[in-house]
Design a protein around this motif. Structure first.
Motif, PDB file in Angstrom:
ATOM      1  N   LEU A  62      29.433  12.839 -35.745  1.00 34.32           N
ATOM      2  CA  LEU A  62      28.284  13.251 -34.942  1.00 34.32           C
ATOM      3  C   LEU A  62      27.944  12.192 -33.898  1.00 34.32           C
ATOM      4  O   LEU A  62      27.638  12.515 -32.754  1.00 34.32           O
ATOM      5  CB  LEU A  62      27.084  13.515 -35.848  1.00 34.32           C
ATOM      6  CG  LEU A  62      25.942  14.296 -35.242  1.00 34.32           C
ATOM      7  CD1 LEU A  62      26.399  15.669 -34.788  1.00 34.32           C
ATOM      8  CD2 LEU A  62      24.812  14.423 -36.237  1.00 34.32           C
ATOM      9  N   ARG A  63      28.042  10.936 -34.283  1.00 33.42           N
ATOM     10  CA  ARG A  63      27.788   9.852 -33.322  1.00 33.42           C
ATOM     11  C   ARG A  63      28.836   9.850 -32.211  1.00 33.42           C
ATOM     12  O   ARG A  63      28.517   9.620 -31.053  1.00 33.42           O
ATOM     13  CB  ARG A  63      27.774   8.504 -34.037  1.00 33.42           C
ATOM     14  CG  ARG A  63      26.508   8.262 -34.794  1.00 33.42           C
ATOM     15  CD  ARG A  63      26.447   6.857 -35.343  1.00 33.42           C
ATOM     16  NE  ARG A  63      25.199   6.664 -36.051  1.00 33.42           N
ATOM     17  CZ  ARG A  63      25.082   6.029 -37.188  1.00 33.42           C
ATOM     18  NH1 ARG A  63      26.142   5.498 -37.757  1.00 33.42           N
ATOM     19  NH2 ARG A  63      23.917   5.902 -37.763  1.00 33.42           N
ATOM     20  N   ALA A  64      30.097  10.078 -32.572  1.00 40.11           N
ATOM     21  CA  ALA A  64      31.160  10.124 -31.557  1.00 40.11           C
ATOM     22  C   ALA A  64      30.901  11.253 -30.573  1.00 40.11           C
ATOM     23  O   ALA A  64      31.074  11.084 -29.364  1.00 40.11           O
ATOM     24  CB  ALA A  64      32.522  10.298 -32.230  1.00 40.11           C
ATOM     25  N   LEU A  65      30.466  12.397 -31.084  1.00 38.45           N
ATOM     26  CA  LEU A  65      30.185  13.538 -30.219  1.00 38.45           C
ATOM     27  C   LEU A  65      28.978  13.270 -29.330  1.00 38.45           C
ATOM     28  O   LEU A  65      28.995  13.583 -28.145  1.00 38.45           O
ATOM     29  CB  LEU A  65      29.938  14.791 -31.060  1.00 38.45           C
ATOM     30  CG  LEU A  65      29.563  16.048 -30.282  1.00 38.45           C
ATOM     31  CD1 LEU A  65      30.683  16.440 -29.329  1.00 38.45           C
ATOM     32  CD2 LEU A  65      29.250  17.177 -31.240  1.00 38.45           C
ATOM     33  N   SER A  66      27.947  12.661 -29.885  1.00 34.75           N
ATOM     34  CA  SER A  66      26.742  12.420 -29.086  1.00 34.75           C
ATOM     35  C   SER A  66      27.042  11.495 -27.913  1.00 34.75           C
ATOM     36  O   SER A  66      26.470  11.645 -26.842  1.00 34.75           O
ATOM     37  CB  SER A  66      25.622  11.846 -29.949  1.00 34.75           C
ATOM     38  OG  SER A  66      25.931  10.545 -30.388  1.00 34.75           O
ATOM     39  N   GLY A  67      27.958  10.553 -28.095  1.00 33.27           N
ATOM     40  CA  GLY A  67      28.344   9.676 -26.993  1.00 33.27           C
ATOM     41  C   GLY A  67      29.045  10.417 -25.873  1.00 33.27           C
ATOM     42  O   GLY A  67      29.014   9.992 -24.719  1.00 33.27           O
ATOM     43  N   LEU A  68      29.667  11.548 -26.202  1.00 24.70           N
ATOM     44  CA  LEU A  68      30.360  12.343 -25.192  1.00 24.70           C
ATOM     45  C   LEU A  68      29.444  13.366 -24.519  1.00 24.70           C
ATOM     46  O   LEU A  68      29.700  13.799 -23.408  1.00 24.70           O
ATOM     47  CB  LEU A  68      31.540  13.079 -25.829  1.00 24.70           C
ATOM     48  CG  LEU A  68      32.629  12.187 -26.420  1.00 24.70           C
ATOM     49  CD1 LEU A  68      33.597  13.015 -27.247  1.00 24.70           C
ATOM     50  CD2 LEU A  68      33.359  11.436 -25.332  1.00 24.70           C
ATOM     51  N   LEU A  69      28.381  13.769 -25.207  1.00 25.72           N
ATOM     52  CA  LEU A  69      27.510  14.814 -24.685  1.00 25.72           C
ATOM     53  C   LEU A  69      26.263  14.302 -23.977  1.00 25.72           C
ATOM     54  O   LEU A  69      25.803  14.915 -23.027  1.00 25.72           O
ATOM     55  CB  LEU A  69      27.049  15.732 -25.833  1.00 25.72           C
ATOM     56  CG  LEU A  69      28.103  16.619 -26.459  1.00 25.72           C
ATOM     57  CD1 LEU A  69      27.505  17.378 -27.630  1.00 25.72           C
ATOM     58  CD2 LEU A  69      28.677  17.582 -25.446  1.00 25.72           C
ATOM     59  N   VAL A  70      25.702  13.226 -24.489  1.00 27.07           N
ATOM     60  CA  VAL A  70      24.402  12.785 -24.017  1.00 27.07           C
ATOM     61  C   VAL A  70      24.510  11.389 -23.440  1.00 27.07           C
ATOM     62  O   VAL A  70      25.099  10.503 -24.038  1.00 27.07           O
ATOM     63  CB  VAL A  70      23.380  12.777 -25.179  1.00 27.07           C
ATOM     64  CG1 VAL A  70      22.035  12.289 -24.710  1.00 27.07           C
ATOM     65  CG2 VAL A  70      23.266  14.155 -25.792  1.00 27.07           C
ATOM     66  N   ASP A  71      23.933  11.215 -22.274  1.00 27.92           N
ATOM     67  CA  ASP A  71      23.854   9.888 -21.667  1.00 27.92           C
ATOM     68  C   ASP A  71      22.376   9.525 -21.602  1.00 27.92           C
ATOM     69  O   ASP A  71      21.594  10.212 -20.947  1.00 27.92           O
ATOM     70  CB  ASP A  71      24.478   9.887 -20.271  1.00 27.92           C
ATOM     71  CG  ASP A  71      24.594   8.482 -19.697  1.00 27.92           C
ATOM     72  OD1 ASP A  71      24.510   7.526 -20.478  1.00 27.92           O
ATOM     73  OD2 ASP A  71      24.754   8.362 -18.479  1.00 27.92           O
ATOM     74  N   MET A  72      22.021   8.491 -22.308  1.00 28.82           N
ATOM     75  CA  MET A  72      20.621   8.079 -22.359  1.00 28.82           C
ATOM     76  C   MET A  72      20.286   7.284 -21.102  1.00 28.82           C
ATOM     77  O   MET A  72      21.055   6.438 -20.666  1.00 28.82           O
ATOM     78  CB  MET A  72      20.369   7.211 -23.590  1.00 28.82           C
ATOM     79  CG  MET A  72      20.719   7.892 -24.885  1.00 28.82           C
ATOM     80  SD  MET A  72      19.714   9.332 -25.176  1.00 28.82           S
ATOM     81  CE  MET A  72      18.338   8.578 -25.965  1.00 28.82           C
ATOM     82  N   ASN A  73      19.147   7.565 -20.531  1.00 26.41           N
ATOM     83  CA  ASN A  73      18.661   6.819 -19.383  1.00 26.41           C
ATOM     84  C   ASN A  73      17.457   6.011 -19.823  1.00 26.41           C
ATOM     85  O   ASN A  73      16.503   6.547 -20.359  1.00 26.41           O
ATOM     86  CB  ASN A  73      18.275   7.754 -18.236  1.00 26.41           C
ATOM     87  CG  ASN A  73      19.481   8.447 -17.669  1.00 26.41           C
ATOM     88  OD1 ASN A  73      20.459   7.790 -17.326  1.00 26.41           O
ATOM     89  ND2 ASN A  73      19.445   9.761 -17.592  1.00 26.41           N
ATOM     90  N   GLY A  74      17.554   4.734 -19.609  1.00 26.73           N
ATOM     91  CA  GLY A  74      16.453   3.865 -20.017  1.00 26.73           C
ATOM     92  C   GLY A  74      16.690   2.466 -19.522  1.00 26.73           C
ATOM     93  O   GLY A  74      17.515   2.211 -18.636  1.00 26.73           O
ATOM     94  N   GLN A  75      15.995   1.535 -20.132  1.00 27.61           N
ATOM     95  CA  GLN A  75      16.026   0.147 -19.694  1.00 27.61           C
ATOM     96  C   GLN A  75      17.438  -0.437 -19.692  1.00 27.61           C
ATOM     97  O   GLN A  75      17.805  -1.184 -18.814  1.00 27.61           O
ATOM     98  CB  GLN A  75      15.120  -0.679 -20.596  1.00 27.61           C
ATOM     99  CG  GLN A  75      15.005  -2.136 -20.160  1.00 27.61           C
ATOM    100  CD  GLN A  75      14.024  -2.888 -21.043  1.00 27.61           C
ATOM    101  OE1 GLN A  75      13.460  -2.344 -21.973  1.00 27.61           O
ATOM    102  NE2 GLN A  75      13.839  -4.150 -20.742  1.00 27.61           N
ATOM    103  N   HIS A  76      18.256  -0.079 -20.688  1.00 28.15           N
ATOM    104  CA  HIS A  76      19.588  -0.655 -20.799  1.00 28.15           C
ATOM    105  C   HIS A  76      20.683   0.366 -20.506  1.00 28.15           C
ATOM    106  O   HIS A  76      21.804   0.213 -20.957  1.00 28.15           O
ATOM    107  CB  HIS A  76      19.788  -1.243 -22.200  1.00 28.15           C
ATOM    108  CG  HIS A  76      18.790  -2.308 -22.535  1.00 28.15           C
ATOM    109  ND1 HIS A  76      18.835  -3.556 -21.969  1.00 28.15           N
ATOM    110  CD2 HIS A  76      17.708  -2.290 -23.340  1.00 28.15           C
ATOM    111  CE1 HIS A  76      17.825  -4.280 -22.431  1.00 28.15           C
ATOM    112  NE2 HIS A  76      17.125  -3.528 -23.270  1.00 28.15           N
TER     113      HIS A  76
END
Length: 168
Positions: A79-93
């Protein structure tokens, strides 16, 4: 016991499925949970987190987690591997992800529309690595055979008790 459920539905463009397939296969996700290549697809992702309260206050609280992709149970790692491919977090870092060479290459491949080619090259690379591993095994066997022959010759010389300068 209390439970939290987090769900998400992601609709994938026809070419996007191939970029997801190999990383998910590498994580052991069943093929029935994966989108078909070349067709629009939907990924339904679900994570259930259960807080089990202990019978006595001296025992620690336990967390249990179950993860699903398209209804199929998967590991949290998948699930973590998939989330890295689907979602790009926008924030401080968020700029840290752009500094990652793997992310850069993935973005370039996605923009260029090379998902199928990337999957083919990845598959060919894995096949080549398997052949190289087999060659190393065979090389070690060959080295072992040569060592055994040398050992046999040395033992023969010792058994014959040949002295320096003596001809046989």
């Amino acid at each position: 016991a209390e439970m939290a459920v987090v769900e998400g539905a992601f609709w994938l463009a026809p070419g996007a499925g191939s970029a997801l397939l190999q990383p998910l296969k590498d994580q052991g996700v069943p093929s029935r949970a994966l989108p078909a290549v070349g067709q629009p697809a939907q990924l339904d992702i679900r994570r259930e987190i259960l807080v089990a309260t202990p019978a006595s206050s001296s025992m620690p609280t336990r967390l249990r987690s179950r993860c699903f992709i398209n209804g199929c149970p998967v590991t949290l790692r998948a699930l973590r591997a998939l989330s890295g491919l689907l979602v790009d977090m926008n924030g401080q870092h968020s700029s840290l992800a752009l500094a990652d060479p793997g992310t850069q290459l993935s973005l370039l491949d996605r923009v260029a529309g090379c998902g199928d080619l990337v999957a083919e090259v990845s598959s060919t690379l894995k096949a080549m690595q398997a052949v190289e591993a087999r060659l190393e095994e065979l090389d070690e066997l060959s080295d072992g055979y040569e060592r055994a022959l040398m050992r046999k010759m040395v033992d023969s010389v010792h058994k014959a008790r040949i002295q320096p300068g003596e001809e046989s």
